[in-house]
Enzyme design. Structure first.
Site, short mmCIF file in Angstrom:
data_model
loop_
_atom_site.label_atom_id
_atom_site.label_comp_id
_atom_site.label_asym_id
_atom_site.label_seq_id
_atom_site.Cartn_x
_atom_site.Cartn_y
_atom_site.Cartn_z
N GLY A 1 37.53 48.90 -25.82
CA GLY A 1 37.53 50.03 -24.89
C GLY A 1 37.58 51.36 -25.61
N SER B 1 31.16 51.02 -16.31
CA SER B 1 32.23 51.23 -15.33
C SER B 1 31.66 51.68 -13.98
CB SER B 1 33.18 52.31 -15.85
OG SER B 1 34.04 52.77 -14.83
N GLY C 1 41.93 44.61 -25.35
CA GLY C 1 43.24 45.24 -25.54
C GLY C 1 43.63 45.28 -27.00
N LYS D 1 38.57 40.36 -14.18
CA LYS D 1 39.12 41.15 -15.29
C LYS D 1 40.52 41.64 -14.96
CE LYS D 1 38.15 45.37 -17.98
NZ LYS D 1 39.15 46.36 -17.58
N THR E 1 37.46 44.12 -11.49
CA THR E 1 38.77 44.55 -11.99
C THR E 1 39.82 44.32 -10.91
OG1 THR E 1 37.71 46.14 -13.42
CG2 THR E 1 40.05 46.50 -12.96
N TYR F 1 35.02 48.24 -9.02
CA TYR F 1 36.23 48.54 -8.27
C TYR F 1 35.86 48.38 -6.80
CZ TYR F 1 38.80 50.62 -12.20
OH TYR F 1 39.48 50.83 -13.37
N HIS G 1 44.27 46.21 -18.96
CA HIS G 1 43.63 47.49 -18.68
C HIS G 1 43.94 48.51 -19.79
CE1 HIS G 1 41.66 49.39 -14.99
NE2 HIS G 1 41.64 50.37 -15.88
#
Ligand code: FMN
Length: 363
Positions: free
Chosen positions: A308, A106, A286, A230, A155, A129, A254
């Site tokens: 995740g 991340s 997910g 994503k 993302t 990001y 997400h």
């Protein structure tokens, strides 16, 4: 007590972690309808197993963006893993390498791209990001590339942070002994205390709400890494992503933390796969908690899946050993599912191996 499936780590994490941290990891947005739906929707897909096929050898290997993996099960980016365990992202990186699969780091990791690279060899993606300050973005992308990261997962579902009510109640903020290590030394490395969610304030202050398709093209001018988009869940955006040069699509909501009442990703998958027309690989994340879930996603056309929460929960419970165990349990379950469905390689998994609630009845 012995952990026998991935979901069991959640209860252990809940017991071990401070409430603010557990809630941040576990929760979804608003009514958390999509959070439940991400799991429930897998139960609307049943198997049509084939029998009397020699399944004494099962090959789960695959190639993703040119990289050979031991299995189509990969690690999604989850922020701030040192809140779960002191080794945080290092532990995750080592567990992924040992399992022969990809870890996605991340942007908001509590370990930097260089630190994660120093844990040893491994195929790693970097989740991006896009900040208002594009110099920050350009520098970060170059650092990831230099550190040997192989792809960017951009993302696109977070122009603002979803309303996560647990974080608002808990006044969630990054504990002061940690920093967002990729931004250390900049103001961006810390998260202030806020009257509501510190993360929501951080996003409002720093993340670029103007992000659009032209920026996907801009990103390609600053890096040679392939870009996965994503957060796509419609056919329309799949076509636009491919037009904009995406090397792959990640069907993701997400982890149900952004817009509530979007469909479960497993229900959106086929629409995206059809729109992609095989031009780029499509992945899903997910609610994947079982090997049967992995098989269902592949039968609906995914090239692989990402997990995740199982990573942060198992990290909290057992550190690196926990993440290794999650990857092993999913791998073993997936192998068993293949065997019991009569598939000995990934390319043998077809749409005919499943039936969904939304399929027309067979005659
Ligand atoms: N997605 C990102 O693109 N960047 C992040 O920094 C990020 N942090 C996350 C932190 C947590 C605690 C969770 C649960 C999810 C986060 N996600 C992030 C979303 C995940 O990448 C992924 O889409 C989602 O967790 C998949 O669903 P699952 O948790 O049900 O497996």
């Amino acid at each position: 007590m012995e952990v026998t499936n991935v979901s069991e780590y959640q209860a252990i994490a809940k017991e071990k972690l401070p409430k603010m941290i557990y809630d941040y990891y576990a929760s979804g947005a608003e009514d958390q309808w999509t959070l439940e739906e991400n799991r429930n929707a897998f139960a609307r897909i049943l198997f049509r197993p084939r029998i009397l096929i020699d399944v004494s050898k099962i090959d789960m290997t695959t190639t993703i963006l040119g990289f050979k993996l031991s299995m189509p099960i990969m690690i999604a980016p989850t922020a701030m893993q040192k809140m779960a365990h002191p080794e945080g992202e290092y532990a995750t990186a080592r567990a992924a390498s040992a399992a022969g699969t990809i870890m996605t780091l991340s942007s908001w990791a509590t370990s930097s791209v260089e630190e994660v690279a120093s844990t040893g060899p491994g195929i790693r993606f970097f989740q991006l990001y896009v900040y208002k300050d594009r110099n920050v973005v350009a520098q970060l992308v170059r650092r990831a590339e230099r550190a040997g990261f192989k792809a960017i997962a951009l993302t696109v579902d977070t122009p603002r942070l979803g309303r996560r009510e647990a974080d608002i109640k808990n006044r969630f903020t990054l504990p002061p002994f940690l920093t967002l290590k990729n931004f250390e030394g900049l103001d961006l490395g810390k998260m202030d205390e806020a009257n509501d969610s510190g993360l929501a304030s951080y996003v409002a202050g720093q993340i670029d709400r103007t992000l659009s398709w032209k920026d996907v093209k801009w990103l390609q001018t600053i890096t040679t890494m392939p870009i996965l988009v994503k957060g796509v869940i419609t056919a329309e955006d799949t076509r636009l992503a491919i037009q904009a040069g995406a090397a792959g699509i990640i069907v993701s909501n997400h982890g149900a933390r952004q817009l509530d009442y979007v469909p479960a990703t497993i229900m959106a998958l086929e629409e995206v796969v059809k729109a992609a027309q095989g031009r780029v690989p499509v992945f899903l994340d997910g609610g994947v908690r079982r090997g049967t879930d992995v098989f269902k996603a592949l039968a609906l056309g995914a090239s692989g899946i990402f997990i995740g929460r199982p990573v942060v929960f198992s990290l909290a419970a057992e550190g690196e050993a926990g993440v290794r165990n999650v990857l092993k349990m999913l791998r073993d379950e997936f192998e068993l599912t293949m065997a019991l469905s009569g598939c000995t390689s990934l390319k043998q998994i077809t749409r005919n191996h499943i039936v969904t609630e939304w399929d027309a009845p067979r005659s």
